[in-house]
Design a protein around this motif. Structure first.
Motif, PDB file in Angstrom:
ATOM      1  N   ALA A   1       2.094   1.913  -3.448  1.00  0.00           N
ATOM      2  CA  ALA A   1       1.022   2.425  -4.296  1.00  0.00           C
ATOM      3  C   ALA A   1       0.762   3.906  -4.042  1.00  0.00           C
ATOM      4  O   ALA A   1       0.417   4.653  -4.960  1.00  0.00           O
ATOM      5  N   ARG A   2       0.959   4.353  -2.795  1.00  0.00           N
ATOM      6  CA  ARG A   2       0.721   5.758  -2.447  1.00  0.00           C
ATOM      7  C   ARG A   2       1.990   6.597  -2.496  1.00  0.00           C
ATOM      8  O   ARG A   2       1.985   7.757  -2.106  1.00  0.00           O
ATOM      9  N   ASP A   3       3.097   5.995  -2.958  1.00  0.00           N
ATOM     10  CA  ASP A   3       4.389   6.685  -3.023  1.00  0.00           C
ATOM     11  C   ASP A   3       4.803   7.221  -1.652  1.00  0.00           C
ATOM     12  O   ASP A   3       5.346   8.309  -1.521  1.00  0.00           O
ATOM     13  N   GLU A   4       4.583   6.404  -0.628  1.00  0.00           N
ATOM     14  CA  GLU A   4       4.959   6.781   0.725  1.00  0.00           C
ATOM     15  C   GLU A   4       6.272   6.143   1.164  1.00  0.00           C
ATOM     16  O   GLU A   4       6.853   6.562   2.177  1.00  0.00           O
TER      17      GLU A   4
ATOM     18  N   GLU B   1       0.836  -1.201   0.000  1.00  0.00           N
ATOM     19  CA  GLU B   1       0.000   0.000   0.000  1.00  0.00           C
ATOM     20  C   GLU B   1       0.874   1.256   0.000  1.00  0.00           C
ATOM     21  O   GLU B   1       0.542   2.250  -0.650  1.00  0.00           O
ATOM     22  N   GLY B   2       1.987   1.201   0.729  1.00  0.00           N
ATOM     23  CA  GLY B   2       2.897   2.339   0.761  1.00  0.00           C
ATOM     24  C   GLY B   2       3.528   2.621  -0.589  1.00  0.00           C
ATOM     25  O   GLY B   2       3.690   3.776  -0.989  1.00  0.00           O
TER      26      GLY B   2
END
Length: 316
Positions: free
Chosen positions: A142-145, A139-140
């Protein structure tokens, strides 16, 4: 009211006059004639709306406003002079930021040593660490985190769509309460271990490893008796201590010493006729990052980890 922009050249002229306290010498230092320097300082004072120098025929002195500006201008010009070098350092990955997610198992031993050594080699790369399970890491991404992740999975089953550097492969061992009757054995008979209640992580956390563990039970003709699910390995070990069941954990988790919990390898058992023996599960940790990543500092970190792994293999 919008402030007028002031070029660095004007600040360089101010600094020369402030340090020389003489317009002629300042002009020589700047490889200019005196009138343009005098005009430039007058224009700077006009733009700022303050007087920077007291001028008499005999001397030039800084006003309080000029004195207050002097250290700031020195710092400004020093930073401006350093910019080209910092730009080259950033392009080479020697300057920047790497947001690294990691699973707890790699944090017991290897990660602290890597972080220490990387900071010595690349002191101007900020390494931001966040502990996260595999699903949270995806998920990180995918969110560029996050920029990279140290992720746990079954051998050869790293998530698709990511670049990958294999870091380690290790067997799974069984965690069980020290008061459990099986704890007296150096190696646990697999048939008996599989009959015990199971503490395990949810499938969404590490699907490939979850499936490998369940596959072991199915290959032995058993259905897992899941007593409790938990996300973090430390929590799983604590639940084992509480007597909820046994748990399959990566061998590196044995670094987590919990009073009342012991770790044992499993011993294979002879299967029924015409059946292949169950394959004891193992796990792999990989460094993963997006294939499209254009962060030079990340490239430097990947090179560093690769060099560390090569060094470790050579030392074995």
């Amino acid at each position: 009211m919008r402030e007028a922009s002031i070029e660095l050249r004007a600040w360089r002229q101010f600094l020369a006059v402030a340090e020389e306290l003489h317009f002629g010498r300042a002009a020589q230092r700047l490889h200019m004639t005196q009138p343009p320097v005098t005009q430039a300082i007058a224009q700077l004072e006009k733009t700022l709306g303050v007087v920077l120098f007291d001028r008499t025929r005999r001397r030039v002195a800084l006003t309080p406003a000029g004195e207050a500006l002097l250290p700031e201008v020195r710092e400004l010009l020093a930073r401006a002079q350093a910019l080209p070098g910092r730009a080259r350092a950033a392009a080479a990955g020697e300057l920047g930021r790497v947001r690294l997610a990691f699973v707890s198992t790699i944090g017991f031993e290897r990660l602290p040593a890597w972080v220490r050594e990387f900071r010595l080699q690349c002191p101007e790369v900020a390494l931001e660490l966040v502990e996260a399970t595999g699903d949270v890491q995806l998920e990180g991404f995918a969110r560029d985190e996050i920029d990279a992740g140290l992720m746990l999975h079954s051998p050869g089953f790293a998530p698709p769509g990511l670049e990958r550097l294999a870091v380690s492969e290790e067997p799974l061992v069984l965690a069980l309460p020290s008061r459990h009757p099986l704890a007296r054995r150096a190696r646990l008979p697999l048939a008996e271990a599989l009959a015990e209640p199971l503490v395990i992580f949810p499938r969404r956390i590490v699907p490939s490893l979850h499936d490998a563990i369940f596959g072991l039970y199915h290959a032995a003709g058993r259905a897992p008796q899941v007593a409790q699910e938990a996300i973090q390995m430390q929590t799983i070990v604590n639940l084992v201590w509480g007597g909820l069941g046994l748990a399959w954990v990566p061998e590196s988790v044995t670094q987590f010493r919990r009073a009342g919990v012991v770790y044992r390898a499993a011993a294979e058992f002879a299967p029924a006729a015409r059946r292949r023996p169950p394959v004891l599960p193992a796990c792999e940790t990989s460094l993963v990052w997006p294939a499209s990543g254009a962060n030079p500092a990340l490239g430097r970190f990947v090179q560093f980890i690769d060099a560390q792994l090569r060094h470790d293999r050579a030392a074995q």
